[in-house]
Design an enzyme around this catalytic site. Structure first.
Site, PDB file in Angstrom:
ATOM      1  N   ASP A 132       0.845  -1.205   0.000  1.00 43.12           N
ATOM      2  CA  ASP A 132       0.000   0.000   0.000  1.00 43.12           C
ATOM      3  C   ASP A 132       0.874   1.246   0.000  1.00 43.12           C
ATOM      4  OD1 ASP A 132      -2.144  -1.711   0.324  1.00 43.12           O
ATOM      5  OD2 ASP A 132      -2.803  -0.876   2.238  1.00 43.12           O
ATOM      6  N   ARG A 182      -0.437  -0.824  -8.868  1.00 43.21           N
ATOM      7  CA  ARG A 182      -1.848  -0.529  -8.573  1.00 43.21           C
ATOM      8  C   ARG A 182      -1.972   0.996  -8.581  1.00 43.21           C
ATOM      9  NH1 ARG A 182      -2.993  -0.874  -2.527  1.00 43.21           N
ATOM     10  NH2 ARG A 182      -3.085  -3.122  -2.717  1.00 43.21           N
TER      11      ARG A 182
HETATM   12  C1  LIG Z   1      -8.014  -1.900  -4.434  1.00 43.40           C
HETATM   13  C2  LIG Z   1      -7.771  -0.537  -3.859  1.00 43.40           C
HETATM   14  C3  LIG Z   1      -6.614  -0.297  -3.148  1.00 43.40           C
HETATM   15  C4  LIG Z   1      -6.353   0.968  -2.612  1.00 43.40           C
HETATM   16  N1  LIG Z   1      -5.168   1.204  -1.994  1.00 43.40           N
HETATM   17  C5  LIG Z   1      -4.854   2.467  -1.638  1.00 43.40           C
HETATM   18  C6  LIG Z   1      -3.569   2.786  -1.132  1.00 43.40           C
HETATM   19  O1  LIG Z   1      -2.700   1.909  -0.960  1.00 43.40           O
HETATM   20  N2  LIG Z   1      -3.305   4.082  -0.827  1.00 43.40           N
HETATM   21  C7  LIG Z   1      -4.234   5.083  -1.009  1.00 43.40           C
HETATM   22  O2  LIG Z   1      -3.924   6.240  -0.758  1.00 43.40           O
HETATM   23  N3  LIG Z   1      -5.471   4.791  -1.436  1.00 43.40           N
HETATM   24  C8  LIG Z   1      -5.803   3.528  -1.757  1.00 43.40           C
HETATM   25  N4  LIG Z   1      -7.065   3.263  -2.233  1.00 43.40           N
HETATM   26  C9  LIG Z   1      -8.140   4.285  -2.115  1.00 43.40           C
HETATM   27  C10 LIG Z   1      -8.128   5.266  -3.281  1.00 43.40           C
HETATM   28  O3  LIG Z   1      -7.007   6.117  -3.179  1.00 43.40           O
HETATM   29  C11 LIG Z   1      -9.390   6.142  -3.284  1.00 43.40           C
HETATM   30  O4  LIG Z   1      -9.444   6.887  -2.118  1.00 43.40           O
HETATM   31  C12 LIG Z   1     -10.681   5.375  -3.421  1.00 43.40           C
HETATM   32  O5  LIG Z   1     -10.561   4.309  -4.317  1.00 43.40           O
HETATM   33  C13 LIG Z   1     -11.801   6.312  -3.930  1.00 43.40           C
HETATM   34  O6  LIG Z   1     -11.454   6.859  -5.161  1.00 43.40           O
HETATM   35  P1  LIG Z   1     -12.074   6.347  -6.556  1.00 43.40           P
HETATM   36  O7  LIG Z   1     -10.942   6.080  -7.473  1.00 43.40           O
HETATM   37  O8  LIG Z   1     -12.978   5.233  -6.342  1.00 43.40           O
HETATM   38  O9  LIG Z   1     -12.790   7.603  -7.197  1.00 43.40           O
HETATM   39  P2  LIG Z   1     -13.838   8.639  -6.640  1.00 43.40           P
HETATM   40  O10 LIG Z   1     -13.887   9.718  -7.665  1.00 43.40           O
HETATM   41  O11 LIG Z   1     -13.548   9.012  -5.233  1.00 43.40           O
HETATM   42  O12 LIG Z   1     -15.179   7.833  -6.659  1.00 43.40           O
HETATM   43  C14 LIG Z   1     -15.842   7.443  -7.863  1.00 43.40           C
HETATM   44  C15 LIG Z   1     -17.188   6.854  -7.509  1.00 43.40           C
HETATM   45  O13 LIG Z   1     -16.995   5.648  -6.771  1.00 43.40           O
HETATM   46  C16 LIG Z   1     -17.943   5.536  -5.723  1.00 43.40           C
HETATM   47  N5  LIG Z   1     -17.205   5.587  -4.436  1.00 43.40           N
HETATM   48  C17 LIG Z   1     -15.906   5.926  -4.254  1.00 43.40           C
HETATM   49  N6  LIG Z   1     -15.557   5.827  -2.955  1.00 43.40           N
HETATM   50  C18 LIG Z   1     -16.677   5.439  -2.316  1.00 43.40           C
HETATM   51  C19 LIG Z   1     -16.981   5.165  -0.963  1.00 43.40           C
HETATM   52  N7  LIG Z   1     -16.069   5.278   0.005  1.00 43.40           N
HETATM   53  N8  LIG Z   1     -18.244   4.787  -0.657  1.00 43.40           N
HETATM   54  C20 LIG Z   1     -19.190   4.652  -1.602  1.00 43.40           C
HETATM   55  N9  LIG Z   1     -18.965   4.892  -2.916  1.00 43.40           N
HETATM   56  C21 LIG Z   1     -17.735   5.283  -3.264  1.00 43.40           C
HETATM   57  C22 LIG Z   1     -18.883   6.701  -5.877  1.00 43.40           C
HETATM   58  O14 LIG Z   1     -19.935   6.298  -6.704  1.00 43.40           O
HETATM   59  C23 LIG Z   1     -18.021   7.741  -6.569  1.00 43.40           C
HETATM   60  O15 LIG Z   1     -18.776   8.662  -7.284  1.00 43.40           O
HETATM   61  C24 LIG Z   1      -7.335   2.010  -2.776  1.00 43.40           C
HETATM   62  C25 LIG Z   1      -8.491   1.761  -3.510  1.00 43.40           C
HETATM   63  C26 LIG Z   1      -8.716   0.527  -4.043  1.00 43.40           C
HETATM   64  C27 LIG Z   1      -9.971   0.310  -4.851  1.00 43.40           C
END
Ligand SMILES: Cc1cc2nc3c(=O)[nH]c(=O)nc-3n(C[C@H](O)[C@H](O)[C@H](O)COP(=O)(O)OP(=O)(O)OC[C@H]3O[C@@H](n4cnc5c(N)ncnc54)[C@H](O)[C@@H]3O)c2cc1C
Length: 316
Positions: A132, A182
């Site tokens: 991560d 990732r």
């Molecule tokens: C497999 C995986 C590993 C990750 N590892 C890390 C890491 O190591 N370090 C790090 O900083 N971040 C990590 N993240 C989190 C990432 O940085 C984002 O904060 C998170 O994925 C939300 O961003 P998004 O790309 O989904 O887009 P966004 O623009 O935030 O969301 C797009 C759409 O997805 C849906 N959505 C997003 N989040 C949510 C929620 N919490 N609840 C409900 N619906 C939601 C909504 O419909 C939203 O409109 C990880 C995410 C994933 C999927």
């Protein structure tokens, strides 16, 4: 940045809130939306259920910034036992670790040594160990840790955050290693001089970085994995289309978090795409849960409704 998001991300690092909120029944109920339970048994059950829908998994025990060697050693032992369980059940499950949970704050070398043992164990079972990316205080050390692991085995993957202004340069420096990557948008509160604050900027940076990774894979004919980790479905579709055009779709895997857009996860898998869901479990969920709330203001309303209802919410 949206003021509610800023407040929630600030709250995720507040000690008093971290000690108080997790004790309240309504917070405990609300968090169940994003995790199947606090134990690895709960996580393995969820992984088995997802396997039925052709969805693979990544398991991660919640917790960060451990402050003693003993705690770091317990985390490593825990993950070793998770590898045993994954093997026993024959699950298509991998493990993702946080460097500060393996002791990065405790002394130099501690997290690196533990991560290396875990990476070797993971590689022995033919699986990738994911690292991560945490807040910006740890970016340099996490990349250095990853490089050390990559010297020992190709079966390691690193998370890169599109919101960080440095990431394009980090990506260029890493690509010659042929890393499994990732790509995420970034979950931590960061100062404006080092990170993009506006969503449109972060989304644009994500797409540019994803295109760069796809081009790299196309140019090198490489087979390393590219985890497109986002719930932003239009963005994920654009990355998918670009990868298909460039003949690299086989290297792509679409990763999402447990409990977020579960129908979309299944639909993507039904279309033949590789989908992997990250399942978090454990009792140290407060900071992580606040980051999930910050990602979507509607989640706060959901948490408050669960306070009023006093009933068990279901994952959507
Ligand atoms: C497999 C995986 C590993 C990750 N590892 C890390 C890491 O190591 N370090 C790090 O900083 N971040 C990590 N993240 C989190 C990432 O940085 C984002 O904060 C998170 O994925 C939300 O961003 P998004 O790309 O989904 O887009 P966004 O623009 O935030 O969301 C797009 C759409 O997805 C849906 N959505 C997003 N989040 C949510 C929620 N919490 N609840 C409900 N619906 C939601 C909504 O419909 C939203 O409109 C990880 C995410 C994933 C999927």
């Amino acid at each position: 940045m949206n003021p509610m998001r800023t407040a929630l991300l600030w709250g995720s690092r507040n000690e008093w809130l971290g000690q108080t909120l997790p004790r309240l029944p309504f917070t405990r109920r609300a968090v169940r939306r994003f995790m199947p339970g606090e134990t690895v048994t709960d996580a393995l059950r969820a992984a088995r259920d997802l396997r039925g829908a052709e969805v693979a998994t990544v398991l991660t025990q919640l917790g960060e910034n451990v402050s003693s060697e003993a705690d770091a050693a317990a985390v490593e032992r825990h993950y070793q036992s998770v590898f045993d369980a994954i093997e026993e059940e024959g699950l298509d499950a991998e493990v993702s670790v946080k460097p500060t949970q393996l002791g990065m704050d405790v002394r130099p070398g501690l997290a690196e040594e533990a991560a290396l043992r875990l990476a070797r164990r993971s590689a022995d079972t033919g699986r990738v160990l994911w690292v991560d990316m945490e807040g910006s205080d740890y970016t340099d050390r996490t990349i250095a840790l990853y490089r050390g692991l990559r010297d020992a085995t190709p079966q390691v993957g690193l998370c890169l955050q599109a919101n960080m202004r440095r990431t394009p340069a980090d990506l260029e420096a890493l690509l010659p290693l042929r890393p499994h990557l990732r790509l995420v948008k970034g979950a931590y509160l960061e100062p404006h001089d080092i990170a993009f604050g506006r969503k449109a900027e972060v989304d644009g940076a994500y797409e540019t970085l994803a295109s760069r990774i796809v081009e790299h894979l196309a140019a090198s004919g490489a087979s390393e994995r590219f985890a497109v980790a986002t719930h932003d479905l239009p963005l994920a579709r654009r990355v998918r289309d670009r990868a298909a055009e460039r003949g690299t779709l086989d290297a792509c895997e679409f990763q999402m978090l447990y409990g977020i857009l579960p129908e979309a996860q299944r639909r993507l898998a039904e279309t033949g795409l590789r989908v992997r869901v990250l399942i978090s479990y454990g009792d140290a969920w407060f900071a992580w849960y606040m980051r999930r709330l910050a990602e979507r203001p509607a989640n706060v309303a959901f948490a408050l409704r669960s306070l009023m209802r006093g009933s068990e919410p279901t994952a959507h």
